[in-house]
Motif scaffolding. Structure first.
Motif, PDB file in Angstrom:
ATOM      1  N   ARG A  35       0.835  -1.205   0.000  1.00  0.00           N
ATOM      2  CA  ARG A  35       0.000   0.000   0.000  1.00  0.00           C
ATOM      3  C   ARG A  35       0.870   1.256   0.000  1.00  0.00           C
ATOM      4  O   ARG A  35       0.607   2.220  -0.735  1.00  0.00           O
ATOM      5  CB  ARG A  35      -0.904   0.001   1.228  1.00  0.00           C
ATOM      6  N   ALA A  36       1.910   1.259   0.849  1.00  0.00           N
ATOM      7  CA  ALA A  36       2.773   2.433   0.936  1.00  0.00           C
ATOM      8  C   ALA A  36       3.527   2.667  -0.370  1.00  0.00           C
ATOM      9  O   ALA A  36       3.705   3.814  -0.794  1.00  0.00           O
ATOM     10  CB  ALA A  36       3.760   2.268   2.091  1.00  0.00           C
ATOM     11  N   LYS A  39       1.120   4.206  -2.798  1.00  0.00           N
ATOM     12  CA  LYS A  39       0.877   5.610  -2.472  1.00  0.00           C
ATOM     13  C   LYS A  39       2.037   6.481  -2.956  1.00  0.00           C
ATOM     14  O   LYS A  39       1.824   7.594  -3.439  1.00  0.00           O
ATOM     15  CB  LYS A  39       0.687   5.783  -0.963  1.00  0.00           C
ATOM     16  N   THR A  40       3.256   5.977  -2.834  1.00  0.00           N
ATOM     17  CA  THR A  40       4.414   6.720  -3.326  1.00  0.00           C
ATOM     18  C   THR A  40       4.353   6.862  -4.837  1.00  0.00           C
ATOM     19  O   THR A  40       4.640   7.928  -5.392  1.00  0.00           O
ATOM     20  CB  THR A  40       5.717   6.009  -2.915  1.00  0.00           C
ATOM     21  N   HIS A  42       1.773   6.983  -6.675  1.00  0.00           N
ATOM     22  CA  HIS A  42       0.703   7.891  -7.081  1.00  0.00           C
ATOM     23  C   HIS A  42       0.838   9.278  -6.458  1.00  0.00           C
ATOM     24  O   HIS A  42      -0.055  10.117  -6.627  1.00  0.00           O
ATOM     25  CB  HIS A  42      -0.651   7.291  -6.697  1.00  0.00           C
ATOM     26  N   ASP A  43       1.910   9.510  -5.715  1.00  0.00           N
ATOM     27  CA  ASP A  43       2.174  10.831  -5.147  1.00  0.00           C
ATOM     28  C   ASP A  43       3.350  11.435  -5.907  1.00  0.00           C
ATOM     29  O   ASP A  43       4.504  11.120  -5.621  1.00  0.00           O
ATOM     30  CB  ASP A  43       2.506  10.706  -3.655  1.00  0.00           C
ATOM     31  N   ARG A  99       3.803  10.798   5.137  1.00  0.00           N
ATOM     32  CA  ARG A  99       2.760   9.839   4.739  1.00  0.00           C
ATOM     33  C   ARG A  99       1.979   9.345   5.956  1.00  0.00           C
ATOM     34  O   ARG A  99       0.745   9.249   5.923  1.00  0.00           O
ATOM     35  CB  ARG A  99       3.402   8.656   4.017  1.00  0.00           C
ATOM     36  N   LYS A 102      -0.384  12.005   7.230  1.00  0.00           N
ATOM     37  CA  LYS A 102      -1.590  12.090   6.404  1.00  0.00           C
ATOM     38  C   LYS A 102      -2.570  10.973   6.747  1.00  0.00           C
ATOM     39  O   LYS A 102      -3.785  11.194   6.802  1.00  0.00           O
ATOM     40  CB  LYS A 102      -1.219  12.021   4.922  1.00  0.00           C
ATOM     41  N   ASP A 103      -2.065   9.775   6.992  1.00  0.00           N
ATOM     42  CA  ASP A 103      -2.943   8.659   7.374  1.00  0.00           C
ATOM     43  C   ASP A 103      -3.653   8.949   8.701  1.00  0.00           C
ATOM     44  O   ASP A 103      -4.814   8.584   8.881  1.00  0.00           O
ATOM     45  CB  ASP A 103      -2.132   7.361   7.491  1.00  0.00           C
TER      46      ASP A 103
END
Length: 274
Positions: A35-36, A39-40, A42-43, A99, A102-103
């Protein structure tokens, strides 16, 4: 006609209700790590910085200061590249904490804590993701150096050892920023605090010039700066120079000390938020 009671079957109950068994520690950690990583990916900011920071410092400083400091960019690259490797990884460590912050603020953190999984999986999964990002950034620095003409005397083994040392130090910093994120769950604040800490450590170090040319008061700080020890260790391993063992030892001590303090603190703060 009498019927015999059937024994209680947990597996049948699980199949009938669609319930799932609790995920193991490895599976949960791998899931959070994936998941992390996604997220990276898509960031754009995290991804661009992981590429731009190594490229910027390696290329810009080599051609800007190479002739003045070492006589030629090629000679300076031998001094600079292991340092920019250490510096680049140290700087991008802040995004792991951002990150996590933000979570926490979006509520994802609380939802993950409610899952029936090993509670350390969320933290460890983030570290695995960070390690992937640090190896990626390290590959950019080393690959760019090879293109620019850098030839490490330590060979593949020396480069691999230097990358492993720098990544380990970066992961200890990840734990530090994770603790900051749990204390102050705001992305902007986490990044600001990280910059206040990392910028002086990066520029008041031996990454760009030898400490012998500095004023005494500044040299004293540079010589105890943990990032200086990491850069010296990486330089010794990659260039196969004498005296690398001492710097490697100090780097490992600094890494272990930060991890020993911040690791338990992160787990404590993680549990306290429940």
């Amino acid at each position: 006609m009498t019927t015999t009671a059937q024994p209680y079957r947990t597996d049948v109950l699980i199949a009938a209700t669609g319930a799932r068994r609790r995920a193991g520690a490895f599976t949960a950690t791998a899931t959070f790590a994936r998941r992390a990583v996604l997220k990276t990916r898509h960031d754009p900011k995290q991804l661009v910085d992981s590429i731009a920071i190594p490229v910027l410092f390696t290329v810009l400083f080599t051609y800007l200061f190479g002739g003045a400091v070492s006589g030629s960019p090629g000679d300076y690259l031998t001094l600079l590249l292991p340092g920019t490797l250490s510096m680049s990884i140290a700087i991008v460590t802040m995004y792991g904490g951002a990150r996590l912050a933000k979570d926490v603020t979006t509520g994802a953190f609380d939802r993950f804590r409610s899952l029936s999984v090993w509670r350390g999986a969320f933290v460890l999964g983030g570290l695995v993701s960070d390690a992937v990002r640090y190896v990626f950034a390290s590959g950019i620095v080393v690959g760019l150096g090879l293109v620019m003409g850098y030839r490490p005397a330590g060979g593949v083994a020396g480069v691999a050892a230097a990358v492993a040392l720098v990544v380990a130090f970066g992961l200890s910093l990840s734990l530090l920023w994770a603790a900051v994120a749990l204390l102050v769950p705001d992305q902007a604040v986490v990044i600001s605090i990280a910059n206040v800490v990392l910028m002086p450590l990066s520029f008041a170090s031996n990454i760009f010039v030898e400490p012998a040319t500095m004023p005494g008061w500044l040299r004293a700080f540079v010589e105890v700066n943990p990032l200086s020890h990491v850069a010296t260790a990486a330089r010794g391993l990659m260039n196969d120079t004498a005296g690398a063992a001492g710097a490697v030892t100090w780097s490992l001590v600094a890494t272990a000390a930060v991890a020993a303090v911040c690791g338990p603190l992160v787990l404590f703060l993680y549990g306290r938020r429940g």
